[in-house]
Write a protein that holds these residues in place. Structure first.
Motif, PDB file in Angstrom:
ATOM      1  N   VAL A 118       0.830  -1.204   0.000  1.00 33.58           N
ATOM      2  CA  VAL A 118       0.000   0.000   0.000  1.00 33.58           C
ATOM      3  C   VAL A 118       0.863   1.252   0.000  1.00 33.58           C
ATOM      4  O   VAL A 118       0.681   2.157  -0.821  1.00 33.58           O
ATOM      5  N   LEU A 119       1.820   1.310   0.917  1.00 30.49           N
ATOM      6  CA  LEU A 119       2.609   2.535   1.074  1.00 30.49           C
ATOM      7  C   LEU A 119       3.787   2.597   0.117  1.00 30.49           C
ATOM      8  O   LEU A 119       4.192   3.691  -0.300  1.00 30.49           O
ATOM      9  N   GLY A 120       4.349   1.442  -0.232  1.00 34.07           N
ATOM     10  CA  GLY A 120       5.540   1.440  -1.063  1.00 34.07           C
ATOM     11  C   GLY A 120       5.296   1.207  -2.534  1.00 34.07           C
ATOM     12  O   GLY A 120       6.198   1.397  -3.351  1.00 34.07           O
ATOM     13  N   VAL A 121       4.071   0.773  -2.900  1.00 35.79           N
ATOM     14  CA  VAL A 121       3.755   0.522  -4.304  1.00 35.79           C
ATOM     15  C   VAL A 121       2.551   1.356  -4.743  1.00 35.79           C
ATOM     16  O   VAL A 121       2.613   2.068  -5.749  1.00 35.79           O
ATOM     17  N   PHE A 122       1.448   1.270  -3.997  1.00 36.27           N
ATOM     18  CA  PHE A 122       0.227   1.923  -4.462  1.00 36.27           C
ATOM     19  C   PHE A 122       0.324   3.444  -4.394  1.00 36.27           C
ATOM     20  O   PHE A 122      -0.104   4.135  -5.329  1.00 36.27           O
ATOM     21  N   GLU A 123       0.875   3.982  -3.330  1.00 34.97           N
ATOM     22  CA  GLU A 123       1.017   5.447  -3.257  1.00 34.97           C
ATOM     23  C   GLU A 123       1.980   5.976  -4.317  1.00 34.97           C
ATOM     24  O   GLU A 123       1.658   6.976  -4.982  1.00 34.97           O
ATOM     25  N   PRO A 124       3.136   5.348  -4.560  1.00 32.25           N
ATOM     26  CA  PRO A 124       3.968   5.793  -5.689  1.00 32.25           C
ATOM     27  C   PRO A 124       3.256   5.676  -7.034  1.00 32.25           C
ATOM     28  O   PRO A 124       3.458   6.521  -7.918  1.00 32.25           O
ATOM     29  N   TYR A 157      -8.632   6.897  -0.366  1.00 33.43           N
ATOM     30  CA  TYR A 157      -9.484   7.278   0.762  1.00 33.43           C
ATOM     31  C   TYR A 157      -9.761   6.084   1.669  1.00 33.43           C
ATOM     32  O   TYR A 157      -9.963   6.242   2.872  1.00 33.43           O
ATOM     33  N   ILE A 158      -9.781   4.878   1.102  1.00 35.60           N
ATOM     34  CA  ILE A 158      -9.914   3.676   1.928  1.00 35.60           C
ATOM     35  C   ILE A 158      -8.619   3.431   2.691  1.00 35.60           C
ATOM     36  O   ILE A 158      -8.618   3.263   3.916  1.00 35.60           O
ATOM     37  N   PHE A 159      -7.502   3.399   1.969  1.00 36.21           N
ATOM     38  CA  PHE A 159      -6.215   3.133   2.615  1.00 36.21           C
ATOM     39  C   PHE A 159      -5.848   4.246   3.597  1.00 36.21           C
ATOM     40  O   PHE A 159      -5.329   3.986   4.687  1.00 36.21           O
ATOM     41  N   GLY A 160      -6.096   5.492   3.214  1.00 32.12           N
ATOM     42  CA  GLY A 160      -5.717   6.611   4.074  1.00 32.12           C
ATOM     43  C   GLY A 160      -6.521   6.675   5.352  1.00 32.12           C
ATOM     44  O   GLY A 160      -5.982   6.975   6.425  1.00 32.12           O
ATOM     45  N   SER A 201       2.541  11.871   4.454  1.00 33.74           N
ATOM     46  CA  SER A 201       2.561  10.698   5.327  1.00 33.74           C
ATOM     47  C   SER A 201       1.237   9.948   5.377  1.00 33.74           C
ATOM     48  O   SER A 201       1.168   8.862   5.944  1.00 33.74           O
ATOM     49  N   ASN A 202       0.181  10.509   4.791  1.00 29.47           N
ATOM     50  CA  ASN A 202      -1.118   9.849   4.819  1.00 29.47           C
ATOM     51  C   ASN A 202      -1.768   9.922   3.442  1.00 29.47           C
ATOM     52  O   ASN A 202      -1.798  10.973   2.804  1.00 29.47           O
ATOM     53  N   MET A 203      -2.310   8.800   2.979  1.00 35.13           N
ATOM     54  CA  MET A 203      -2.847   8.724   1.628  1.00 35.13           C
ATOM     55  C   MET A 203      -4.146   9.502   1.471  1.00 35.13           C
ATOM     56  O   MET A 203      -4.442  10.018   0.388  1.00 35.13           O
ATOM     57  N   TYR A 204      -4.949   9.587   2.514  1.00 35.13           N
ATOM     58  CA  TYR A 204      -6.188  10.365   2.459  1.00 35.13           C
ATOM     59  C   TYR A 204      -5.865  11.832   2.225  1.00 35.13           C
ATOM     60  O   TYR A 204      -6.422  12.482   1.336  1.00 35.13           O
ATOM     61  N   PHE A 205      -4.938  12.362   3.019  1.00 32.27           N
ATOM     62  CA  PHE A 205      -4.565  13.768   2.891  1.00 32.27           C
ATOM     63  C   PHE A 205      -3.783  14.012   1.607  1.00 32.27           C
ATOM     64  O   PHE A 205      -3.839  15.109   1.043  1.00 32.27           O
ATOM     65  N   SER A 206      -3.058  13.000   1.124  1.00 30.85           N
ATOM     66  CA  SER A 206      -2.361  13.136  -0.148  1.00 30.85           C
ATOM     67  C   SER A 206      -3.352  13.318  -1.289  1.00 30.85           C
ATOM     68  O   SER A 206      -3.149  14.146  -2.194  1.00 30.85           O
ATOM     69  N   ALA A 207      -4.467  12.549  -1.256  1.00 28.48           N
ATOM     70  CA  ALA A 207      -5.497  12.681  -2.286  1.00 28.48           C
ATOM     71  C   ALA A 207      -6.183  14.040  -2.201  1.00 28.48           C
ATOM     72  O   ALA A 207      -6.467  14.677  -3.226  1.00 28.48           O
ATOM     73  N   ILE A 208      -6.456  14.499  -0.975  1.00 29.30           N
ATOM     74  CA  ILE A 208      -7.055  15.825  -0.801  1.00 29.30           C
ATOM     75  C   ILE A 208      -6.101  16.900  -1.309  1.00 29.30           C
ATOM     76  O   ILE A 208      -6.512  17.874  -1.946  1.00 29.30           O
ATOM     77  N   TRP A 236     -12.039   8.121  12.389  1.00 23.89           N
ATOM     78  CA  TRP A 236     -11.650   7.588  11.088  1.00 23.89           C
ATOM     79  C   TRP A 236     -12.122   6.154  10.880  1.00 23.89           C
ATOM     80  O   TRP A 236     -12.228   5.691   9.754  1.00 23.89           O
ATOM     81  N   GLY A 237     -12.418   5.430  11.973  1.00 21.92           N
ATOM     82  CA  GLY A 237     -12.929   4.080  11.829  1.00 21.92           C
ATOM     83  C   GLY A 237     -14.260   4.055  11.104  1.00 21.92           C
ATOM     84  O   GLY A 237     -14.493   3.212  10.234  1.00 21.92           O
TER      85      GLY A 237
END
Length: 380
Positions: A118-124, A157-160, A201-208, A236-237
């Motif tokens: 998730v963090l090392g493949v999907f976000e890149p 948004y799911i992963f973040g 550091s967070n995928m949700y905030f990265s998308a925003i 967030w849960g």
């Protein structure tokens, strides 16, 4: 590869045709890349488990399937667009490699491999996609406009939100509420300064953050669904639970998306006669009553999408016509140049923002100046 296919100069409304050249470059090298990955990391026992094919059939069958999902991950070279279906294709590509054993014993538990993917493949991957969107001006594929969660993506948004959900033991189910200690509040997504602080550091905030990069104006105006979700008080849960349900309803269960998803031996079409019918998301169901009451446009008129219908907001004031707009917006509604309270479409008088002593205010007219309590799509 992007540098090898620079965009054509000159203004244009739709995508840049140089994107097709980029696709050709990728297509020319993808088979060698996949052969190196698959044949170098997948054991002979795993190959034998896929029907006992000989070497040539394996290379032409499974590798071709994996290649199809990979090439479908980067947008459409014909339509010059990118959307959640292409994002789903990349998830399937990773699923193919997982099934073929390319990630070793990750499926046996522990979570390290999953987090690494998730963090090392999907976000890149998302960062490459965002560069493609900006470089070639790719159109949103199947975008719902303001009635959709995001023009291009859903999975971050799911992963973040999962990143910010409270920690759990391996045997526990995903929590339905709560947040990790020290996690930013959901409402912070409407504050550009906080988004910039967490986007690395967070995928949700990265998308925003990417939305803020490409869209101007108040956050509640160009992203009302995300803005409504930011008002959820249970942490967030609950957001994570709602995002998973919404993904199932708005992506996996939508024919315009899955009609482009190919099936083969790695992901086969096996219909389960006992499968439960996918439920409509609360976000889409909330428009049902309003849509049912809409006057007919007459014979021969085109059918409008559910999220494009005019909404009849509850408690509308007498004499105020119901028109298209946000179904349950937290947007501040005021009349510029008037000191008297105004009456928005929802019927409740607008007395303006809280006084400065009771609520911190940002710069007027910016996303950091949002206020009031929301009702998110699944927060009912």
């Amino acid at each position: 590869m992007i540098d090898e296919a620079p965009p054509e100069k000159g203004p244009r409304r739709f995508g840049n045709v140089s994107f097709r050249r980029w696709h050709e470059i990728l297509q020319g090298s993808v088979r060698g890349l996949l052969r190196e990955v698959l044949l170098g990391s997948v054991s002979g026992e795993v190959w034998e488990g896929w029907g006992g094919l000989d070497a040539n059939e394996k290379d032409g069958g499974l590798v071709a399937e994996v290649e199809g999902y990979f090439m479908g991950s980067w947008g459409s070279r014909e339509r010059l667009d990118y959307g959640t279906g292409h994002e789903l294709s990349f998830l399937a590509f990773l699923g193919c490699l997982w099934k073929l054993g390319a990630f070793g014993d990750g499926a046996k538990g522990g979570g390290e491999v999953e987090r690494g993917l998730v963090l090392g493949v999907f976000e890149p991957y998302l960062k490459v996609v965002r560069r493609l969107i900006l470089t070639y001006n790719l159109e949103p594929a199947g975008s719902h406009g303001v009635w959709g969660l995001d023009d291009h993506s859903f999975l971050p948004y799911i992963f973040g939100s999962a990143q910010l959900t409270r920690p759990i033991a391996e045997s526990e189910p995903m929590p339905l509420e709560g947040s990790a200690p020290g996690a930013p509040r959901p409402s912070d997504v409407a504050k550009p300064a906080t988004v910039d602080l967490y986007r690395d550091s967070n995928m949700y905030f990265s998308a925003i953050g990417f939305i803020n990069d490409v869209k101007k104006g108040p956050f509640w105006e160009h992203s009302p669904i995300l803005f409504d979700i930011s008002g959820i008080k249970d942490g967030w849960g609950k957001i994570n639970k709602g995002m998973i349900k919404m993904f199932n309803a708005e992506v996996l269960s939508k024919f315009p998306v899955v009609q482009h998803f190919p099936f083969g031996s790695l992901f086969s079409w096996d219909q389960d006669p006992e499968a439960v019918k996918a439920t409509q998301s609360v976000h889409m169901a909330s428009h049902g009553a309003a849509t049912a009451n809409m006057p007919s446009a007459g014979a021969g008129a085109g059918t409008a999408a559910p999220w494009a219908q005019a909404t009849r907001m509850p408690g509308a004031a007498a004499g105020v016509p119901s028109g298209s707009g946000i179904p349950y917006s937290r947007a501040p509604l005021t009349n510029v140049g008037s000191s008297a309270p105004t009456t928005p479409r929802g019927g409740a008088p607008d007395t303006g923002p809280p006084p400065p002593t009771s609520f911190p205010q940002g710069q007027p007219g910016t996303a950091s100046n949002q206020f009031a309590v929301t009702k998110a799509p699944w927060a009912k």
